[in-house]
Design an enzyme around this catalytic site. Sequence first.
Site, PDB file in Angstrom:
ATOM      1  N   PHE A 185       0.658  -1.286   0.134  1.00 52.12           N
ATOM      2  CA  PHE A 185       0.013   0.011   0.130  1.00 52.12           C
ATOM      3  C   PHE A 185       0.962   1.240  -0.035  1.00 52.12           C
ATOM      4  O   PHE A 185       1.838   1.461   0.699  1.00 52.12           O
ATOM      5  CB  PHE A 185      -0.860   0.047   1.297  1.00 52.12           C
ATOM      6  N   ASP A 186       0.389   2.314  -0.833  1.00 51.99           N
ATOM      7  CA  ASP A 186       0.478   3.560  -0.684  1.00 51.99           C
ATOM      8  C   ASP A 186      -0.166   3.931   0.688  1.00 51.99           C
ATOM      9  O   ASP A 186      -1.276   3.449   0.827  1.00 51.99           O
ATOM     10  CB  ASP A 186       0.482   4.508  -1.502  1.00 51.99           C
ATOM     11  N   CYS A 187       0.359   4.594   1.635  1.00 49.03           N
ATOM     12  CA  CYS A 187      -0.386   5.255   2.648  1.00 49.03           C
ATOM     13  C   CYS A 187      -1.301   6.519   2.680  1.00 49.03           C
ATOM     14  O   CYS A 187      -2.590   6.767   2.188  1.00 49.03           O
ATOM     15  CB  CYS A 187       0.386   5.503   3.801  1.00 49.03           C
TER      16      CYS A 187
END
Length: 280
Positions: free
Chosen positions: A17-19
Site C-alpha cells: 500500500f501507499d499510505c
Amino acid sequence: MSADESFALTDYKVIIFDCYGTLCDWESGIYEALLPLLYRNRESAGTWTRKETLLKFTEIEKDLQDKDPSVLYADLLSNAHAALTASLGESELSNEEEHAVFGASVRDWALFPDTVDALRVLERHYKLVILSNVDHASFAYTHAKLSGATRAELAAYTRPPSAKRWLPNASPDGNSKSPFSLILTAQDTGAYKPDPRGMLSALEIIDEQFGVKKEEVLVVAQSLFHDIDASSKLGVSGVWIDREGAVMGLESLESGDPPKWKRRYRTLGEMAEAVEAEVE
C-alpha cells in the site's frame, strides 16, 4: 471498472500500500494546514483554488525530494512550506515556527472513512505492507489510526529504534493490533517514490521474509505518478484507488498512454468487497 479483466485479485499474496492519498486523506490534510498562509497573502487569498494550491505544493515537494532524499519527511514538509511562503513574497525566516507546525501536521491528517474496515477484510486474505514517503515518527500517529488505536497507545505503533526491519503484527509482546506485516518508509529505503529503490527494497524483503515473488505482489495506491506507473515499470501489477476529487499524482492521465493499472476502484472498501466476492 477495469483496465484488465484477465486477472484475479485472489491470485496475489501480498499487497503493498501507499499510505498518504490511498489510506489517509493527505490532500485535505495538506490543504487545511496551508490555509493560514493562503488566507493572509494577497496573491493566494480567495483566488487560489484547492486544486491549484495542491498542484503548486506538490511540485515544490517533488523538487525537494529529488534534491535530497535523505531529508526526513517532516523536515521536507517544513522546507516545502518555507519555499511556498517565499514564493508568495514572505520571508522564510520570519515564519520558522509556522513551517515546523506544518511539518508536524501529518499526525492530524485523517483516514478515509472506508480505510480501517477495508484493511481488516484484506488482512484475512493477504500480507499487507506499507511503502510510504514518510518518516518513522510521523507515521506512528497514522499507524495507530490505521490499527484502530488511540494516541495513548502510540508506543505500540512506533518503530523500535533497534529494529532492522519492522514487522509490527509479528510483535512478541502482542500489544499491537496492526494489520501490517511489514512497514517501510523513505527513512528506511533512503529514497522517495517514484524512485525505484523503494519498491526494489520492498520486493527484496518480501521475498526474503515471506517467500513471495513479485508476480504475487500487488501495489494498491491512489497516485499513478508515485506508485502505479513506477511499479509497473518493474513488472509489479497495480490496482488504482481513484479517490473522488484527488488531484495529486495523476499526471499520466493526460499522456494518452494505455493505463498501467489492472483494476480501478473508487474506494478501498470497494476493492475489499471485490476480493470477498472472488473468495466466495
